[in-house]
Design an enzyme around this catalytic site. Structure first.
Site, short mmCIF file in Angstrom:
data_model
loop_
_atom_site.label_atom_id
_atom_site.label_comp_id
_atom_site.label_asym_id
_atom_site.label_seq_id
_atom_site.Cartn_x
_atom_site.Cartn_y
_atom_site.Cartn_z
N ARG A 193 1.07 -47.17 -13.75
CA ARG A 193 1.15 -48.30 -12.54
C ARG A 193 0.31 -49.29 -13.02
O ARG A 193 -0.66 -49.30 -13.63
CB ARG A 193 0.49 -47.61 -11.32
N MET A 218 -6.27 -7.07 8.58
CA MET A 218 -5.55 -5.98 9.63
C MET A 218 -6.30 -4.71 9.49
O MET A 218 -7.40 -4.60 8.76
CB MET A 218 -4.12 -5.60 9.15
N LYS A 253 0.71 -1.18 0.05
CA LYS A 253 0.04 0.00 -0.16
C LYS A 253 0.99 1.38 -0.20
O LYS A 253 1.00 2.32 -0.79
CB LYS A 253 -1.03 -0.14 1.17
N GLY A 256 11.23 -41.51 -8.36
CA GLY A 256 9.98 -41.42 -7.73
C GLY A 256 10.05 -40.89 -6.36
O GLY A 256 10.53 -41.43 -5.27
N THR A 257 9.74 -39.62 -6.51
CA THR A 257 9.96 -38.76 -5.39
C THR A 257 9.25 -39.01 -4.19
O THR A 257 9.28 -38.30 -3.05
CB THR A 257 10.21 -37.41 -5.72
N ASN A 258 8.08 -39.72 -4.31
CA ASN A 258 7.23 -39.83 -3.25
C ASN A 258 7.70 -40.82 -2.14
O ASN A 258 7.78 -40.56 -1.08
CB ASN A 258 5.78 -40.58 -3.83
N ASP A 259 8.28 -42.07 -3.05
CA ASP A 259 9.18 -43.06 -1.82
C ASP A 259 10.46 -42.43 -1.59
O ASP A 259 10.70 -42.54 -0.38
CB ASP A 259 9.43 -44.53 -2.65
N ARG A 290 -3.44 3.48 8.58
CA ARG A 290 -3.68 2.22 7.62
C ARG A 290 -2.60 1.06 7.73
O ARG A 290 -1.18 1.60 7.61
CB ARG A 290 -4.00 2.68 6.36
N TYR A 349 12.29 -34.72 -18.30
CA TYR A 349 10.92 -34.48 -18.20
C TYR A 349 10.51 -34.48 -16.77
O TYR A 349 10.99 -35.06 -15.82
CB TYR A 349 10.16 -35.60 -19.03
N CYS A 402 8.70 -38.67 -11.35
CA CYS A 402 7.29 -39.08 -11.56
C CYS A 402 6.50 -39.12 -10.47
O CYS A 402 5.52 -39.62 -10.19
CB CYS A 402 7.08 -40.48 -12.31
N SER A 406 13.90 -42.60 -13.38
CA SER A 406 12.88 -41.78 -13.29
C SER A 406 12.86 -41.77 -11.58
O SER A 406 12.59 -42.55 -10.98
CB SER A 406 11.66 -42.47 -13.76
N HIS A 449 -16.27 -9.58 1.59
CA HIS A 449 -15.38 -10.38 2.04
C HIS A 449 -15.05 -11.88 1.57
O HIS A 449 -14.31 -12.33 0.83
CB HIS A 449 -15.35 -10.62 3.74
N GLU A 476 14.18 -44.37 -6.15
CA GLU A 476 13.42 -44.00 -5.14
C GLU A 476 14.03 -44.24 -3.65
O GLU A 476 13.30 -44.24 -2.78
CB GLU A 476 11.96 -44.56 -5.20
N GLY A 508 -8.57 -7.20 4.52
CA GLY A 508 -9.35 -7.40 5.65
C GLY A 508 -8.85 -7.92 6.88
O GLY A 508 -9.37 -8.18 7.76
N ARG A 553 -3.27 -1.67 -6.18
CA ARG A 553 -2.64 -2.90 -6.25
C ARG A 553 -2.87 -3.84 -7.31
O ARG A 553 -4.02 -3.54 -7.88
CB ARG A 553 -2.59 -3.83 -4.72
N ARG A 562 5.65 -49.32 -15.21
CA ARG A 562 6.15 -50.05 -14.01
C ARG A 562 5.64 -51.40 -13.61
O ARG A 562 4.61 -51.42 -13.61
CB ARG A 562 6.04 -48.91 -12.93
#
Ligand code: ADP
Ligand code: MG
Ligand code: MG
Length: 886
Positions: free
Chosen positions: A573, A110, A29, A779-782, A99, A864, A844, A777, A467, A758, A108, A349, A629
């Site tokens: 899968r 603050m 602001k 496997g970033t979950n595991d 303000r 990729y 993946c 590849s 709001h 993984e 809204g 803004r 897989r």
């Protein structure tokens, strides 16, 4: 004093110190007030106290820094000189607003105080100077109310009650109808409320008012609702909001929208934030001040009607729209006030907008020459593209729908859910798995938790800038506001519309695009992906380096992903393929088998199903790679756990239930995620691998015969040592050859064989693993699970606390932990490519669709990313943004 210690920045005719300054220091602001002043827009002068002062205030144990009040007094002197009025004067007093304003807007969240500087005597003086007693006492009552509320924490209701009494006495209903006399009485009543609530008289010393007001704004930075807002925003991926040091305070000369019927106040967007249409979108209220427009006390008029009331002011507003857009080259969200016909700008803004509007505005602004294509690509927040992919109601279904009433189309989308009447109820029922629509007369910042949990929001009062509307739009959540025909009985948990009653168990449908409220569940449909959306995607595709694949395991998903622009499957899968009714029986027979022959017999029955599935997927993805897989989960996941289901299975397979129980018990593992799964299954039961590879190869051969370009890639999961991959790769190669021979196929199949990375050990030894892999590849979950040692299925118990306590900045399963897990990914890429320069590398996990993670993947040179079909467009845009920013 060194420049860096400067605490107060002036803006006005005399000088504008914040021009071109930093948002982090001046707040959004403050910076924009300075910018608007410097481009010659009509802005009441004032000064900004920096966010660093707020930070210092907290660090010093809630004390204002030394010298601040002196700097403020100096700035006030300049202000007085410029305006020819004095602060604290009893004849013609200078009044100011105080303000808040952080670097990231928190609508809204603050507090603001208006008309500061008034006291009993000064109000008399103001009445005389303006010859408008009504106005002077209206200003004073607002000050006592806001000051009491913001600085002293009094409840607004107490003031409301006093106001109602005065209105009753003067037999009026609207605030604006109360005569001067009544407002004078009201000020007395308010002072009594103030005294009763605080034990003190309303402070008559303006400097004291100013100092306490500034402290209160700093205090509001850490009010519950502000903290709550920041937490929700941060959980939605707005990490910027975590790095703020505090709020700035803007002290600004007042202009008065409450001086009579030639005055007013309004808010608006320079373009429609719902549709993106290049048309001013806003509302104004005659004879009103401050937040009257958004508070929903009176119903404002659309700005389109403003010319009828004051042609010159409307014209000037439209000119300002253009000036602002030329200066900021973006759609603006503005606040303005008209004092006796003269227009003043109070705020601007970059306007929040949903993804649909963001795409249209970006494309339009390219056409208008305001921005370049590259800027357009960078302009649209990638995750907001989900709004473009939102379902809408099926035209046939909506034509037949039972429309109850129509409210304002406050935020687009289609929402179907059961009624919830409070924020807490909405949150609880959401957590219990229900889809709920939050129904409120009007929402307030206290409701944000419930709003975020609801699929849609319905309010019975309030306008397009209320709001509910503003917050819902920011979140891309469907909202219908101001549906005045909806009567809400919060206690009884019912709504009544047109004489019909609905309760918490009833489902309704909301159309945020038209504002319609419909009874029951109306069928929804998928969106169309043409026009501006397609244009932006085309630009994104030109700038990105990463390919985008999808995680899909059915022809239908594959097709949808292709429509969204997927360039292959990064993860197919296969376990899902075993769960369908006609297959699970054979899978279970295979698991129960006592010896290899019996196992092979069962697998043989599964083969045709798999082959058919693969053929369908290869066809849907023709010309694109498909990474399949091999079987990954522990076998016991395929067995029924309840007695009744075990009995049924026993009957189907013709064995004793005890047999099944026994086998289930034998397969039981203490830590199945770390147990007999992934490539470990293929080592023990190579015939499973053989069946799957045979199905893949036969499907590929069948495609080749039909001249369909199938490009299978066989992925071996959960490899931790090079030896695992060496052994299994040999098995895969043998099976490929055996299948080709059996099918008498002599053509080229060109099937790649690779692995999913993984397990941390695979990253550490990626150079060894790469010898046997055509591709990696991640496997970033595991990989995340095993790097942190957090069970993915059990994080619910502690992760929220961890995020709250900032032990982890975000959920690492949603956004890649670049400093830890990311290091392993980077090491895997580097080590792998040190052996095989051309090693194909992708990701993946869930992270493949997360913009911040995609940025990381781009920076470490992956080929990729692969994500769920619906996130493909997001990934395309995020990949372009990552490349453009790098
Ligand atoms: P928020 O951040 O909640 O929007 P603001 O600081 O913008 O709070 O103040 C809310 C409203 O108060 C403004 O939109 C404007 O109508 C009114 N207001 C603030 N400062 C002034 C001023 N100097 N003169 C007149 N009205 C003001
Ligand atoms: Mg405010
Ligand atoms: Mg504002």
């Amino acid at each position: 004093m060194a420049k860096k210690d400067k605490m107060v920045y002036y803006f006005g005719k005399t000088k504008t110190e914040g021009k071109g300054g930093s948002k982090a220091i001046l707040g959004g602001k403050g910076l924009n007030l300075a910018e608007m002043t410097s481009i010659g827009l009509p802005v009441p002068p004032g000064f900004t106290i920096t966010t660093e002062v707020c930070d210092g205030y907290y660090k010093a144990g809630k004390k204002l820094p030394k010298g601040l009040m002196d700097e403020i007094q100096d700035a006030v002197k300049i202000l007085e000189k410029e305006l020819g009025k004095n602060f604290g004067d009893n004849e013609n007093p200078l009044l100011v607003s105080v303000r808040s304003g952080a670097a990231v807007s928190m609508p809204g969240m603050m507090n603001t105080i208006l008309n500061l500087g008034l006291n009993d005597e000064a109000t008399e003086g103001l009445a005389k100077a303006t010859k408008n007693e009504r106005f002077a006492y209206d200003a004073y009552r607002r000050l006592i109310n806001m000051y009491g509320d913001v600085v002293m924490g009094l409840h607004h209701e107490q003031f409301e009650a006093a106001f109602d009494k005065v209105k009753k006495k003067h037999k009026v209903t609207e605030d604006t109808e109360v005569p001067a006399e009544g407002l004078r009485e009201l000020c007395e009543a308010y002072k009594a409320v103030y005294k009763k609530g605080t034990g003190e008289d309303f402070p008559q010393d303006p400097i004291k008012q100013l100092q306490l007001a500034i402290e209160a704004v700093f205090g509001s930075w850490n009010a519950d609702r502000a903290i709550s807002y920041r937490r929700i925003e941060s959980a939605k991926g707005n990490t910027e909001i975590n790095n703020l040091i505090g709020t700035a305070v803007n002290v600004q000369a007042m202009v008065y929208g409450n001086m009579g019927d030639d005055s007013g106040t309004g808010v608006g967007f320079t373009r429609d934030p719902n549709t993106g249409q290049n048309k001013f979108y806003g509302e104004f209220l005659i004879n009103a001040q401050g937040e009257d427009v958004v508070a929903g006390i009176r119903t404002p008029q659309p700005v389109a009607q403003m010319a009828k009331w004051d042609k010159a002011a409307h014209k000037e507003l439209m000119e300002i729209k253009k000036k602002l857009e030329d200066h900021y080259t973006d759609m603006q969200d503005i606040e303005f006030t008209i004092e006796r016909g003269k227009l003043f700008m109070l705020q601007t803004r970059n306007g929040k907008r949903n993804g649909i509007a963001a795409v249209k505005i970006a494309c339009d602004m390219v056409k208008e020459g305001l921005i370049t294509e590259k800027e357009a690509v960078l302009r649209v927040p990638a995750s907001d593209l989900t709004h473009c992919l939102l379902p809408s109601f099926k035209p046939t279904a909506r034509n037949a729908a039972d429309v109850l009433c129509r409210g304002l189309n406050a935020s687009p989308g289609a929402a179907v859910g059961k009624l919830a009447f409070t924020a807490t109820e909405a949150r609880e029922r959401f957590e219990a798995g229900e889809s709920v629509i939050l129904v409120r007369r009007e929402t307030s910042p206290e409701d944000v938790e419930g709003m975020s949990a609801a699929v849609g929001i319905l309010t019975s009062t309030g306008g397009a800038t209320s709001h509910a509307a503003v917050v819902a739009r920011g979140w891309g959540k469907c909202c219908v506001a101001g549906a005045s025909e909806v009567e809400i009985n919060e206690k009884g948990k019912t709504i009544t519309v047109g004489g019909r009653k609905f309760n918490a168990k009833d489902t309704i449908s909301l159309d945020g695009t038209t504002g319609e409220v419909m009874a029951g569940e109306v069928e929804t449909q998928e969106p169309k992906l043409s026009g501006d959306f397609a244009k932006l995607m085309k630009w994104a595709d030109e700038y990105r380096r990463l390919s985008i694949r999808t995680n899909a395991d059915s022809p239908a998903d594959s097709k949808r992903a292709r429509d969204f622009g997927a360039e292959g499957i990064g993860l197919c899968r296969t376990e899902h393929m075993f769960f369908e009714a006609d297959r699970i029986i054979h899978m279970r027979a295979m698991i129960l088998a006592e010896d290899e022959d019996a196992r092979r017999a069962a697998l043989k029955k599964l083969l045709p199903f798999q082959r058919k599935d693969f053929e369908g997927i290869f066809k849907a993805m023709k010309g694109c790679p498909v990474t399949v897989r091999l079987l990954d989960p522990p076998l016991h996941e395929f067995l029924p756990h309840e007695a009744a289901a075990q009995k049924q299975m026993a009957e189907e397979l013709g064995v004793k239930p005890a047999e099944i129980k026994k086998r289930g018990a034998a397969l039981h593992e203490s830590n199945p995620m770390l147990g007999h799964r992934g490539c470990r299954l293929s080592v023990t039961y190579p015939e499973i691998l053989e069946m799957q590879v045979q199905a893949i190869v036969e499907a590929a051969i069948s495609c080749a015969k039909k001249k369909i370009d199938a490009q299978p890639e066989i992925m071996i999961p959960l490899v931790g040592t090079a030896a695992e991959l060496r052994i299994l790769r040999e098995k895969v190669e043998e099976t490929i050859e055996a299948t080709k021979t059996a099918k008498k196929f002599e053509g080229e199949l060109n099937i790649l064989i690779g692995t999913m990375i993984e397990i941390p050990r695979a990253c550490l030894t990626a150079d060894e693993v790469a010898e046997h892999a055509d591709f990696f590849s991640f496997g970033t979950n595991d990989l995340t699970q095993m790097t942190f040692g957090y069970s993915r299925d059990d994080v619910g118990g502690f992760l929220p606390d961890y995020i709250e306590a900032k032990i982890v900045p975000v959920d690492p399963f949603q956004s890649l932990d670049t400093s830890g897990v990311g290091q392993l990914v980077e090491m895997g890429v580097t080590k792998g490519r040190s052996i095989k320069k051309k090693l194909k590398v992708g990701i993946c996990g869930e992270h493949g669709g997360d913009p911040a993670s995609i940025d990381f993947c781009n920076s470490v040179g992956l080929d990729y990313v692969s994500c769920s079909p619906f996130r493909v467009p997001i990934a395309r845009l995020a990949a372009a943004q990552a490349e453009l920013k790098s």
